[in-house]
Design an enzyme around this catalytic site. Sequence first.
Site, PDB file in Angstrom:
ATOM      1  N   ASP A  50       0.805  -1.227   0.000  1.00 62.70           N
ATOM      2  CA  ASP A  50       0.000   0.000   0.000  1.00 62.70           C
ATOM      3  C   ASP A  50       0.836   1.274   0.000  1.00 62.70           C
ATOM      4  O   ASP A  50       0.425   2.304   0.541  1.00 62.70           O
ATOM      5  CB  ASP A  50      -0.973   0.020   1.204  1.00 62.70           C
ATOM      6  CG  ASP A  50      -1.866  -1.200   1.223  1.00 62.70           C
ATOM      7  OD1 ASP A  50      -2.215  -1.690   0.135  1.00 62.70           O
ATOM      8  OD2 ASP A  50      -2.202  -1.669   2.327  1.00 62.70           O
ATOM      9  N   GLU A  51       1.994   1.219  -0.613  1.00 64.34           N
ATOM     10  CA  GLU A  51       2.888   2.375  -0.647  1.00 64.34           C
ATOM     11  C   GLU A  51       2.408   3.438  -1.634  1.00 64.34           C
ATOM     12  O   GLU A  51       2.918   4.562  -1.641  1.00 64.34           O
ATOM     13  CB  GLU A  51       4.308   1.937  -1.036  1.00 64.34           C
ATOM     14  CG  GLU A  51       5.010   1.006  -0.033  1.00 64.34           C
ATOM     15  CD  GLU A  51       4.716  -0.471  -0.301  1.00 64.34           C
ATOM     16  OE1 GLU A  51       3.826  -0.760  -1.135  1.00 64.34           O
ATOM     17  OE2 GLU A  51       5.361  -1.329   0.339  1.00 64.34           O
ATOM     18  N   LYS A  91       1.803   2.190  -5.022  1.00 67.80           N
ATOM     19  CA  LYS A  91       2.365   1.641  -6.265  1.00 67.80           C
ATOM     20  C   LYS A  91       1.448   1.918  -7.455  1.00 67.80           C
ATOM     21  O   LYS A  91       1.909   2.296  -8.533  1.00 67.80           O
ATOM     22  CB  LYS A  91       2.577   0.117  -6.128  1.00 67.80           C
ATOM     23  CG  LYS A  91       3.552  -0.270  -5.040  1.00 67.80           C
ATOM     24  CD  LYS A  91       3.642  -1.778  -4.871  1.00 67.80           C
ATOM     25  CE  LYS A  91       2.397  -2.435  -4.336  1.00 67.80           C
ATOM     26  NZ  LYS A  91       2.041  -2.107  -2.952  1.00 67.80           N
ATOM     27  N   GLY A 106      -4.555  -4.415  -3.792  1.00 67.94           N
ATOM     28  CA  GLY A 106      -5.552  -3.374  -4.042  1.00 67.94           C
ATOM     29  C   GLY A 106      -4.779  -2.132  -4.425  1.00 67.94           C
ATOM     30  O   GLY A 106      -4.153  -1.507  -3.573  1.00 67.94           O
ATOM     31  N   HIS A 107      -4.754  -1.814  -5.713  1.00 70.62           N
ATOM     32  CA  HIS A 107      -3.969  -0.677  -6.204  1.00 70.62           C
ATOM     33  C   HIS A 107      -4.938   0.424  -6.633  1.00 70.62           C
ATOM     34  O   HIS A 107      -5.754   0.232  -7.532  1.00 70.62           O
ATOM     35  CB  HIS A 107      -3.073  -1.105  -7.373  1.00 70.62           C
ATOM     36  CG  HIS A 107      -2.043  -2.127  -6.982  1.00 70.62           C
ATOM     37  ND1 HIS A 107      -1.175  -2.704  -7.856  1.00 70.62           N
ATOM     38  CD2 HIS A 107      -1.741  -2.664  -5.766  1.00 70.62           C
ATOM     39  CE1 HIS A 107      -0.390  -3.554  -7.213  1.00 70.62           C
ATOM     40  NE2 HIS A 107      -0.718  -3.557  -5.943  1.00 70.62           N
ATOM     41  N   GLN A 113       1.981  -6.109  -3.250  1.00 70.21           N
ATOM     42  CA  GLN A 113       2.442  -6.236  -1.850  1.00 70.21           C
ATOM     43  C   GLN A 113       3.721  -5.412  -1.642  1.00 70.21           C
ATOM     44  O   GLN A 113       3.894  -4.409  -2.299  1.00 70.21           O
ATOM     45  CB  GLN A 113       2.648  -7.716  -1.464  1.00 70.21           C
ATOM     46  CG  GLN A 113       1.360  -8.497  -1.305  1.00 70.21           C
ATOM     47  CD  GLN A 113       0.745  -8.931  -2.621  1.00 70.21           C
ATOM     48  OE1 GLN A 113       1.388  -9.555  -3.439  1.00 70.21           O
ATOM     49  NE2 GLN A 113      -0.510  -8.630  -2.839  1.00 70.21           N
TER      50      GLN A 113
HETATM   51  P1  GDP Z   1      -0.803   0.317  -3.514  1.00 71.76           P
HETATM   52  O1  GDP Z   1      -1.400  -0.956  -3.062  1.00 71.76           O
HETATM   53  O2  GDP Z   1       0.664   0.393  -3.249  1.00 71.76           O
HETATM   54  O3  GDP Z   1      -1.140   0.644  -4.950  1.00 71.76           O
HETATM   55  O4  GDP Z   1      -1.464   1.468  -2.628  1.00 71.76           O
HETATM   56  P2  GDP Z   1      -3.018   1.599  -2.238  1.00 71.76           P
HETATM   57  O5  GDP Z   1      -3.779   2.046  -3.421  1.00 71.76           O
HETATM   58  O6  GDP Z   1      -3.487   0.387  -1.532  1.00 71.76           O
HETATM   59  O7  GDP Z   1      -2.946   2.729  -1.128  1.00 71.76           O
HETATM   60  C1  GDP Z   1      -2.427   3.985  -1.387  1.00 71.76           C
HETATM   61  C2  GDP Z   1      -3.510   5.045  -1.116  1.00 71.76           C
HETATM   62  O8  GDP Z   1      -2.914   6.329  -1.045  1.00 71.76           O
HETATM   63  C3  GDP Z   1      -4.538   5.152  -2.235  1.00 71.76           C
HETATM   64  O9  GDP Z   1      -5.774   5.493  -1.676  1.00 71.76           O
HETATM   65  C4  GDP Z   1      -4.018   6.297  -3.103  1.00 71.76           C
HETATM   66  O10 GDP Z   1      -5.047   6.959  -3.806  1.00 71.76           O
HETATM   67  C5  GDP Z   1      -3.414   7.193  -2.059  1.00 71.76           C
HETATM   68  N1  GDP Z   1      -2.248   7.981  -2.494  1.00 71.76           N
HETATM   69  C6  GDP Z   1      -1.263   7.663  -3.359  1.00 71.76           C
HETATM   70  N2  GDP Z   1      -0.313   8.620  -3.388  1.00 71.76           N
HETATM   71  C7  GDP Z   1      -0.725   9.567  -2.519  1.00 71.76           C
HETATM   72  C8  GDP Z   1      -0.168  10.809  -2.067  1.00 71.76           C
HETATM   73  O11 GDP Z   1       0.915  11.217  -2.472  1.00 71.76           O
HETATM   74  N3  GDP Z   1      -0.864  11.512  -1.128  1.00 71.76           N
HETATM   75  C9  GDP Z   1      -2.060  11.066  -0.627  1.00 71.76           C
HETATM   76  N4  GDP Z   1      -2.662  11.821   0.290  1.00 71.76           N
HETATM   77  N5  GDP Z   1      -2.623   9.917  -1.035  1.00 71.76           N
HETATM   78  C10 GDP Z   1      -1.951   9.181  -1.945  1.00 71.76           C
HETATM   79  P1  IMO Z   2      -0.923  -4.245  -2.224  1.00 72.74           P
HETATM   80  O1  IMO Z   2      -0.463  -4.809  -3.550  1.00 72.74           O
HETATM   81  C1  IMO Z   2      -1.034  -4.665   2.096  1.00 72.74           C
HETATM   82  C2  IMO Z   2      -1.014  -8.753   3.671  1.00 72.74           C
HETATM   83  C3  IMO Z   2      -2.238  -9.224   4.411  1.00 72.74           C
HETATM   84  C4  IMO Z   2      -1.602 -10.204   5.385  1.00 72.74           C
HETATM   85  C5  IMO Z   2      -0.495 -10.838   4.554  1.00 72.74           C
HETATM   86  C6  IMO Z   2      -0.846 -12.180   3.933  1.00 72.74           C
HETATM   87  O2  IMO Z   2      -2.203  -3.518  -2.291  1.00 72.74           O
HETATM   88  O3  IMO Z   2       0.185  -3.480  -1.580  1.00 72.74           O
HETATM   89  P2  IMO Z   2      -2.422 -12.876   1.890  1.00 72.74           P
HETATM   90  O4  IMO Z   2      -3.872 -12.625   1.637  1.00 72.74           O
HETATM   91  O5  IMO Z   2      -1.526 -12.293   0.844  1.00 72.74           O
HETATM   92  O6  IMO Z   2      -2.107 -14.302   2.161  1.00 72.74           O
HETATM   93  O7  IMO Z   2      -2.114 -12.090   3.270  1.00 72.74           O
HETATM   94  O8  IMO Z   2      -0.194  -9.903   3.532  1.00 72.74           O
HETATM   95  N1  IMO Z   2      -1.257  -8.229   2.309  1.00 72.74           N
HETATM   96  C7  IMO Z   2      -1.211  -6.932   1.981  1.00 72.74           C
HETATM   97  N2  IMO Z   2      -1.040  -5.842   2.757  1.00 72.74           N
HETATM   98  N3  IMO Z   2      -1.147  -4.539   0.773  1.00 72.74           N
HETATM   99  C8  IMO Z   2      -1.283  -5.619  -0.016  1.00 72.74           C
HETATM  100  O9  IMO Z   2      -1.261  -5.564  -1.365  1.00 72.74           O
HETATM  101  C9  IMO Z   2      -1.371  -6.891   0.592  1.00 72.74           C
HETATM  102  N4  IMO Z   2      -1.531  -8.150   0.117  1.00 72.74           N
HETATM  103  C10 IMO Z   2      -1.437  -8.959   1.178  1.00 72.74           C
HETATM  104  O10 IMO Z   2      -2.883  -8.163   5.069  1.00 72.74           O
HETATM  105  O11 IMO Z   2      -0.997  -9.495   6.436  1.00 72.74           O
HETATM  106 MG    MG Z   3      -2.898  -1.639  -1.800  1.00 71.19          MG
END
Ligand code: GDP
Ligand code: IMO
Ligand code: MG
Length: 426
Positions: free
Chosen positions: A13-14, A16, A40-41, A224
């Site tokens: 959830d960085e 990406k 979840g991107h 991840q």
């Molecule tokens: P991913 O799994 O690495 O693609 O990240 P996620 O989508 O799960 O979580 C990142 C969240 O931060 C999402 O809701 C994005 O819309 C949001 N996001 C991404 N970059 C930024 C940023 O620079 N600032 C803020 N406030 N939100 C951001």
């Molecule tokens: P993105 O791509 C954050 C975590 C789960 C759990 C562990 C193992 O959005 O960054 P799993 O269902 O893969 O067997 O769960 O990994 N996890 C994530 N945490 N972002 C994700 O994906 C994740 N995918 C799995 O919460 O701790």
């Molecule tokens: Mg995510």
Amino acid sequence: MPNSVLIGAQWGDEGKGKIIDVLTEDVDIVVRYQGGGNAGHTVEVGDERYILHLVPSGILREDTHCVIGNGVVVDPLTLSEEIRELEKRGFSLCGRLHVSDRAHVVLPYHRELDAGRENTSDENSKIGTTKRGIGPTYGDKASRRGIRMGDLVDENTLDEMIIERVDENNRVLAAMGAQPVEAAEVVTSYREVARFLAPYISDTVSLLHDAHADGKSILFEGAQGTMLDIDFGTFPYVTSSNATSGGACTGTGIAPNAIDRVIGVVKAYTTRVGAGPFPTELFDEAGETLSREGKEFGATTGRPRRCGWFDAVVARYSAMVNGVDLWAITKLDVLDSFESIKICVAYDCDGKRLERMPANIRQFERCRPIYEEMEGWCTSTREAAGYDDLPAAARLYLERLCELSGGELGIVSVGPRRASTLRIAL
Ligand code: GDP
Ligand code: IMO
Ligand code: MG
């Protein structure tokens, strides 16, 4: 753009998805190489928000081809829903989305086994998975009991393969006290979804090789994060695939010498979903501010994400195991209101200073963060149009993160939208 692997350098959830979408402007093909519907991107385009689980985040740029590589585990029901949803929202995917015939299929018993293991009363053995069947599907791949996307579209053998495996897994489910799966229902629904997905399934190894030979640029999308990697993460609190850059080769069939560089994505602080140690986790007002300002709720499960300060031990380790050349630092804006900000520079473990990540989870659990503190900037960074528009204290903070982690600054993100992206060396 050179062929680049983009990885998450923390616990997922960085941001990406957002960075992939931005970089896709300059690439021909985006390929996912591991993970599955656990990802979840999130990508925001204008007023629209998309959450992608299996389809690569490059799909929102009309001319880009997207590949789901052999290293991904595909739940065909999730994938077909995602395709339908994107088509409803105006994107055309046929001929543009390609799914590897070697990718393994998630079946209903994988989900049941995942949920069954998580529903145990023994709190210590819970990983806090997404219950998407990821671990059991990779388990079947390793034990050579998996079904692949190429098998899914082979009507001569599919029924038999499903019936045999449902039977075997129902015995395990019964021993766990979980509900068995109905073989006939699985056969019917998987036959139907196979017909829908058939046009998307192909030999993506050849497709990617041909594209590379034609000089097309490829962006490898990690899911991840490094600390969730099955080998390098905080085992056993990890996912079941190689989220690190090495996975880009085994998960696509593209060789290491075709990859030009590695981009590491980090948040300007840290979050984690699910169980497992997290040395910089905050349980105070600062943690609540990060959660609130960062809207830190899981994109797949909706669970609140645990929040903490930036951990440079984690980032340094990620730089090492991934070979990070350039950093994309996201969510800087979430720190806008802090008067001072902490960075973990090392750990204290049983009175000893540790600069490197320990392999042993019990030792990692005993690690306490050693912090240095920097001044905050207490102004909004959201409107910045270039790096020089950022307050001096924010630039110092970013430069310190790169200095501690190793690697250069490529992108800074100050909001979820495309426009809130400061491109420095990327
Ligand atoms: P991913 O799994 O690495 O693609 O990240 P996620 O989508 O799960 O979580 C990142 C969240 O931060 C999402 O809701 C994005 O819309 C949001 N996001 C991404 N970059 C930024 C940023 O620079 N600032 C803020 N406030 N939100 C951001
Ligand atoms: P993105 O791509 C954050 C975590 C789960 C759990 C562990 C193992 O959005 O960054 P799993 O269902 O893969 O067997 O769960 O990994 N996890 C994530 N945490 N972002 C994700 O994906 C994740 N995918 C799995 O919460 O701790
Ligand atoms: Mg995510």
